[in-house]
Scaffold this motif. Structure first.
Motif, PDB file in Angstrom:
ATOM      1  N   GLU A  57       0.804  -1.218   0.000  1.00 22.73           N
ATOM      2  CA  GLU A  57       0.000   0.000   0.000  1.00 22.73           C
ATOM      3  C   GLU A  57       0.838   1.270   0.000  1.00 22.73           C
ATOM      4  N   ILE A  58       2.129   1.151   0.219  1.00 18.78           N
ATOM      5  CA  ILE A  58       2.946   2.349   0.377  1.00 18.78           C
ATOM      6  C   ILE A  58       4.018   2.409  -0.703  1.00 18.78           C
ATOM      7  N   ASP A  59       4.442   3.612  -0.967  1.00 23.80           N
ATOM      8  CA  ASP A  59       5.525   3.858  -1.921  1.00 23.80           C
ATOM      9  C   ASP A  59       6.277   5.085  -1.427  1.00 23.80           C
ATOM     10  N   ILE A  60       7.276   4.839  -0.586  1.00 24.69           N
ATOM     11  CA  ILE A  60       8.004   5.934   0.059  1.00 24.69           C
ATOM     12  C   ILE A  60       9.467   5.874  -0.339  1.00 24.69           C
ATOM     13  N   SER A  61       9.991   7.020  -0.720  1.00 21.23           N
ATOM     14  CA  SER A  61      11.416   7.182  -0.946  1.00 21.23           C
ATOM     15  C   SER A  61      12.007   7.859   0.287  1.00 21.23           C
ATOM     16  N   ILE A  62      12.954   7.197   0.943  1.00 17.72           N
ATOM     17  CA  ILE A  62      13.559   7.760   2.157  1.00 17.72           C
ATOM     18  C   ILE A  62      14.583   8.804   1.736  1.00 17.72           C
ATOM     19  N   ASP A  63      14.090  10.024   1.484  1.00 16.36           N
ATOM     20  CA  ASP A  63      14.948  11.114   1.035  1.00 16.36           C
ATOM     21  C   ASP A  63      14.873  12.328   1.947  1.00 16.36           C
ATOM     22  N   GLY A  64      14.121  12.219   3.029  1.00 12.80           N
ATOM     23  CA  GLY A  64      13.990  13.331   3.961  1.00 12.80           C
ATOM     24  C   GLY A  64      12.869  14.285   3.631  1.00 12.80           C
ATOM     25  N   VAL A  65      12.297  14.182   2.431  1.00 11.28           N
ATOM     26  CA  VAL A  65      11.221  15.072   1.997  1.00 11.28           C
ATOM     27  C   VAL A  65       9.896  14.369   2.266  1.00 11.28           C
ATOM     28  N   LEU A  66       9.054  14.959   3.088  1.00 20.53           N
ATOM     29  CA  LEU A  66       7.787  14.336   3.455  1.00 20.53           C
ATOM     30  C   LEU A  66       6.709  14.708   2.441  1.00 20.53           C
ATOM     31  N   ASP A  67       6.944  14.327   1.183  1.00 12.17           N
ATOM     32  CA  ASP A  67       6.017  14.717   0.119  1.00 12.17           C
ATOM     33  C   ASP A  67       5.097  13.584  -0.316  1.00 12.17           C
ATOM     34  N   GLU A  68       5.221  12.396   0.271  1.00  5.62           N
ATOM     35  CA  GLU A  68       4.307  11.316  -0.057  1.00  5.62           C
ATOM     36  C   GLU A  68       2.948  11.568   0.614  1.00  5.62           C
ATOM     37  N   ALA A  69       1.898  11.193  -0.078  1.00  2.00           N
ATOM     38  CA  ALA A  69       0.540  11.484   0.391  1.00  2.00           C
ATOM     39  C   ALA A  69       0.240  10.817   1.727  1.00  2.00           C
ATOM     40  N   ILE A  70       0.863   9.686   1.988  1.00  2.00           N
ATOM     41  CA  ILE A  70       0.543   8.948   3.207  1.00  2.00           C
ATOM     42  C   ILE A  70       0.851   9.750   4.463  1.00  2.00           C
ATOM     43  N   TRP A  71       1.871  10.601   4.409  1.00  2.45           N
ATOM     44  CA  TRP A  71       2.223  11.375   5.597  1.00  2.45           C
ATOM     45  C   TRP A  71       1.096  12.330   5.989  1.00  2.45           C
ATOM     46  N   GLU A  72       0.401  12.898   5.002  1.00  2.00           N
ATOM     47  CA  GLU A  72      -0.660  13.864   5.294  1.00  2.00           C
ATOM     48  C   GLU A  72      -1.904  13.196   5.873  1.00  2.00           C
ATOM     49  N   THR A  73      -2.038  11.875   5.677  1.00  2.00           N
ATOM     50  CA  THR A  73      -3.210  11.176   6.211  1.00  2.00           C
ATOM     51  C   THR A  73      -3.047  10.810   7.676  1.00  2.00           C
ATOM     52  N   LEU A  74      -1.841  10.956   8.215  1.00  2.07           N
ATOM     53  CA  LEU A  74      -1.562  10.510   9.574  1.00  2.07           C
ATOM     54  C   LEU A  74      -1.647  11.662  10.569  1.00  2.07           C
ATOM     55  N   PRO A  75      -2.169  11.411  11.765  1.00  5.61           N
ATOM     56  CA  PRO A  75      -2.109  12.440  12.812  1.00  5.61           C
ATOM     57  C   PRO A  75      -0.672  12.635  13.269  1.00  5.61           C
ATOM     58  N   TYR A  76      -0.372  13.807  13.795  1.00  8.41           N
ATOM     59  CA  TYR A  76       0.980  14.036  14.284  1.00  8.41           C
ATOM     60  C   TYR A  76       0.943  14.387  15.759  1.00  8.41           C
ATOM     61  N   GLN A  77       2.102  14.248  16.383  1.00  6.25           N
ATOM     62  CA  GLN A  77       2.271  14.546  17.794  1.00  6.25           C
ATOM     63  C   GLN A  77       3.240  15.707  17.924  1.00  6.25           C
ATOM     64  N   ASP A  78       2.924  16.656  18.802  1.00  7.27           N
ATOM     65  CA  ASP A  78       3.796  17.807  19.017  1.00  7.27           C
ATOM     66  C   ASP A  78       3.708  18.209  20.485  1.00  7.27           C
ATOM     67  N   LYS A  79       4.414  17.468  21.325  1.00  6.05           N
ATOM     68  CA  LYS A  79       4.355  17.711  22.767  1.00  6.05           C
ATOM     69  C   LYS A  79       5.744  17.834  23.377  1.00  6.05           C
ATOM     70  N   MET A  80       6.703  18.320  22.625  1.00  6.79           N
ATOM     71  CA  MET A  80       8.068  18.373  23.138  1.00  6.79           C
ATOM     72  C   MET A  80       8.250  19.470  24.177  1.00  6.79           C
ATOM     73  N   ARG A  81       9.209  19.222  25.072  1.00  6.65           N
ATOM     74  CA  ARG A  81       9.636  20.193  26.074  1.00  6.65           C
ATOM     75  C   ARG A  81      11.160  20.250  26.097  1.00  6.65           C
ATOM     76  N   VAL A  82      11.699  21.319  26.660  1.00  6.57           N
ATOM     77  CA  VAL A  82      13.147  21.481  26.764  1.00  6.57           C
ATOM     78  C   VAL A  82      13.659  20.591  27.899  1.00  6.57           C
ATOM     79  N   ILE A  83      14.601  19.703  27.575  1.00  3.71           N
ATOM     80  CA  ILE A  83      15.186  18.839  28.614  1.00  3.71           C
ATOM     81  C   ILE A  83      16.672  19.112  28.826  1.00  3.71           C
ATOM     82  N   GLU A  84      17.337  19.807  27.912  1.00  7.25           N
ATOM     83  CA  GLU A  84      18.726  20.235  28.100  1.00  7.25           C
ATOM     84  C   GLU A  84      18.824  21.698  27.687  1.00  7.25           C
TER      85      GLU A  84
END
Length: 807
Positions: free
Chosen positions: A54-81
């Motif tokens: 079902e997937i066709d991803i090129s590991i090139d660092g560019v998040l341009d595949e459609a599958i990435w946009e269908t997924l929820p993301y997490q953004d809960k980072m805090r400063v630890i250092e």
């Protein structure tokens, strides 16, 4: 006598081990949720699962595949250092999903483009630059983990994690990662195959895997993470949030690593050209078992050790760099003491394939060239796996016979030295079901040789409370070397009452007959003592990002009741708000006995001593970083010596870097053993420059030049003798038989091209030159450097190709 306190010490040690192991599980359950960070959730996360088709991803660092946009993301980072746990100024969107083959991770990083810092380097090298990293605990129980990082620019980093936060970069896996810049910052992609990880068997289809994501923002000199677990927090691996992974049962993995190499060795008369071929095999028949073998392994000159000048009777420890021994080695690491600096460990794989044994022929002396030559290996094999709560490992290796060269009665002589055989067995039971960790391990190592056999055995115990407040690691050891038996052990106890405060207590006892150095490493036996340290990390200062303060005291005795180690140590480490850095220290050593450096010719008193110094460094994120340091220290008989350090690092682009480390010592009253009962004090100059340059054609093609030199010129001041009965050194008034002036000039130079063709598949082209020129003290340092270049002991050119084939 000394036996009574020693027996009391061992008795107390055993009681501590037992109490830790039977600690009430109910108490653990009550505290296992203590210390949670403000962003942490104990609930598991269920990432999306897709079929590979079902997937066709090129590991090139560019998040341009459609599958990435269908997924929820997490953004809960805090400063630890620094460990402020503040909210972060930029977004970090973490998305992931998995298939039957592995887990895919996409991380989108918001950041002003003008602040991005991209720097290429060798794999696993830690320098100041932007990066993102993910840690995966495939056990789901805090038993072990793997970490993977992608830096801006595309350099990869990876390694293992042992409880509770023992990160190591001594493991490389066959995974893919890349990074790319975008309008609002940069992004990274990972593909992590399940097959490269050890995974326990599970009943049913569901697995739980711990995970942790961090990001380093170089221009702010900050690390952010989710969950927000700073290093000042006592727990880490055992309390990671988990991913629910369903229906993953990796297929059998078979990997074949053939290699071929050609070596031109200008120091081998008559056979300068040698050609080698061999292979490594990695077979994982199930998720929790791996078999590894190597046939005719080539540990050729593609890495070089640091130049070390050690004129004491204490052995220098060198870390392992060979891929076969690093793969899966975490099971053989019994305690954290095997991780740091000068360790105490039953397994030091650098002994395997090391310099051949002394043939013990009266009057036979190794040549300098022979002393620097490794022993060839016929082969080695290793099995690692897990059965329920028990993990295990078995290692075996055999050396080839070696013709050693030297002198006998002043004439050239050769001797056929038989190779050694090595065997290691390791078992570790771990229980994390009640919170925290309880573990009991057995480690046994054997070395077989016609000149004598050695067997060592150790039992290690580990205890961690659920809230991480108390952490205990200990080991009891036994050795039998040709019928001579010895024993000993140690316990390290860490108490963390709250984040940022830590107390450490360490006990050790090694009797005078304990000998683990045929395959392990112990700096000295015949010692028992106690160490205490307190450390505080404070991030509340307005002028500093953090202030680290550490004070420590230690006191150790030998079997005769003499104090052989003692001291009070203090340091303060500060990072300013502008990212500059300042380090200061002051250490005091009360008078003690030295019973080692006379090589068995008696103990002698050392005066009270001190060391103090300061080191300042500018912001590592700048293209030019400068470090300056000065240190003053007292020698063993009270004279004062000085040391100066200069460090310059220049990175004008992301593809080029140059680094110069220069140390100079002006020594006065430097005490050195001169044979039998004789000692000499010297005035000496000591230069230690190191130069490194790196140029990257791409993230996978590197040209690197390193040069390291150590030069000493020492001139005799006074002669001394160890007393027949233990006491202070006595000045030698007998007529001098000639000056004891000496010089040392040691050089290591290496030019290396590396092309990473594919993950764990490399082409190396390496030129190595090394030397050790002595006893020319009246030459100037320029002449000593020239002599080191023109009179090499090592002069080789190696071409090596290693390629990974298989699943």
């Amino acid at each position: 006598t000394y036996q009574e306190p020693v027996l009391r010490f061992i008795h107390s040690l055993l009681i501590a081990f037992v109490l830790c192991f039977i600690a009430a599980p109910g108490a653990a359950r009550e505290t296992q949720t203590a210390g949670k960070s403000i962003d942490e959730s104990s609930a598991s996360r269920s990432p999306a699962r897709f079929d590979e088709s079902e997937i066709d991803i090129s590991i090139d660092g560019v998040l341009d595949e459609a599958i990435w946009e269908t997924l929820p993301y997490q953004d809960k980072m805090r400063v630890i250092e620094p460990d402020t746990l503040d909210k972060v100024p930029y977004e970090t969107r973490i998305r992931l999903f998995y298939t039957q083959k592995g887990i895919y991770v996409g991380i989108w990083n918001e950041q002003p483009r003008e602040s991005l810092i991209s720097r290429l380097s060798s794999r696993d090298l830690f320098i100041n630059r932007d990066d993102v990293a993910i840690t995966i605990d495939p056990s789901g129980q805090g038993l072990y983990a793997y970490w993977f990082a992608v830096t801006l620019g595309g350099t990869l980093q990876d390694g293992t994690v042992l409880p509770e936060r023992q990160y190591s970069n001594q493991w490389d896996g066959p995974w893919h990662g890349a990074s790319a810049e975008h309008e609002s910052g940069w992004s990274a992609e990972f593909f992590l195959p399940w097959a490269m990880m050890t995974m326990p068997e599970v009943h049913g289809e569901d697995r739980k895997m711990g995970y942790y994501v961090s990001r380093y923002v170089a221009h702010r000199s900050e690390r952010w993470s989710y969950p927000a677990y700073p290093r000042t927090r006592p727990v880490f691996l055992s309390q990671l949030p988990t991913l629910d992974i369903v229906g993953v049962e990796p297929k059998q993995q078979f990997t074949f690593y053939p290699y071929t190499s050609g070596t031109y060795d200008n120091m081998k008369a008559g056979h300068k050209d040698t050609y080698n071929a061999g292979f490594d095999i990695f077979w994982r028949p199930s998720t929790n078992l791996q078999l590894t073998a190597t046939v005719s392994p080539d540990f050729g000159n593609v890495e070089s050790d640091n130049v070390v000048v050690n004129l004491s009777s204490f052995e220098t420890f060198f870390p392992e760099k060979r891929a076969f021994f690093l793969e899966g080695n975490e099971i053989f690491i019994a305690t954290p003491r095997a991780r740091h600096g000068t360790p105490t460990t039953l397994i030091n794989t650098r002994r395997v394939g090391g310099s051949p044994r002394d043939p013990e022929i009266a009057g036979f002396v190794f040549s300098d060239l022979q002393a620097n030559q490794p022993t060839e290996l016929l082969g080695a094999a290793k099995v690692t796996g897990q059965w329920g709560r028990v993990r295990y490992g078995v290692l075996g290796a055999s050396e080839d016979d070696t013709v050693i060269h030297g002198e006998l009665a002043g004439a050239p002589s050769s001797y056929l030295q038989q190779g050694r055989d090595f065997g290691v067995a390791r078992f570790l039971y771990e229980d994390t079901s009640q919170g925290g960790r309880r573990a009991l391990g057995l480690l046994s190592a054997a070395t077989y040789h016609p000149q004598g056999d050695a067997l060592t055995t150790g039992v290690d115990v580990h205890f961690l409370t659920a809230d991480g407040g108390i952490n205990v690691d200990g080991q009891l050891m036994y050795s039998d070397v040709d019928g001579v038996t010895g024993g000993g052990g140690f316990a390290d106890i860490v108490y963390t009452p709250e984040s940022g405060y830590q107390h450490e207590v360490a006990f050790e006892y090694y009797d005078e007959k304990l000998d683990i150095n045929d395959l392990g490493f112990l700096q000295r036996n015949d010692i028992y003592g106690l160490k205490y340290a307190f450390e505080r990390n404070d991030s509340s200062h307005s002028r500093y990002k953090y202030v680290k303060t550490r004070v420590q005291g230690l006191l150790s005795y030998n079997a005769a009741g003499q104090v052989v180690k003692s001291g009070f140590f203090s340091l303060r480490d500060r990072q300013f708000a502008n990212n500059n850095w300042l380090f200061t220290e002051f250490n005091y050593y009360p008078g003690r006995w030295d019973d080692i450096n006379s090589n068995g010719n008696g103990a002698y008193r050392i005066k009270d001593r001190f060391t103090t110094g300061v080191f300042f460094a500018t912001d590592e994120a700048k293209s030019l970083q400068i470090g300056l340091g000065t240190f003053v220290f007292a020698e063993h008989l009270g004279d004062i010596s000085k040391k100066y350090n200069v460090e310059l690092t220049w990175r004008p682009t992301d593809r080029f870097s140059a680094k110069l480390d220069l140390a100079y010592e002006d020594k006065d009253g430097w005490l050195i053993h001169s044979g039998a009962r004789n000692f000499t004090t010297y005035s000496a100059e000591f230069w230690r420059p190191r130069i490194e340059t790196d140029f990257f054609i791409s993230a996978r093609q590197q040209f690197r030049i390193t040069a390291q030199w150590a030069g000493i010129k020492a001139f005799e001041q006074n002669r001394w003798q160890a007393p027949i009965e233990d006491g202070s050194l006595e000045q030698d008034t007998t007529p001098a038989t000639g000056p004891r002036d000496f010089s040392i000039s040691r050089l290591t130079f290496q030019a290396r091209y590396r092309w990473e063709i594919a993950p764990l598949s490399d082409l190396f082209v390496v030129y190595t030159r090394g030397s050790n020129v002595n006893s020319r003290p009246h030459e100037d340092f320029g002449d000593l450097i020239r002599d080191s270049w023109t009179e090499p002991l090592v002069n080789t050119f190696v071409v090596k190709l290693r390629y990974r084939l298989g699943s």
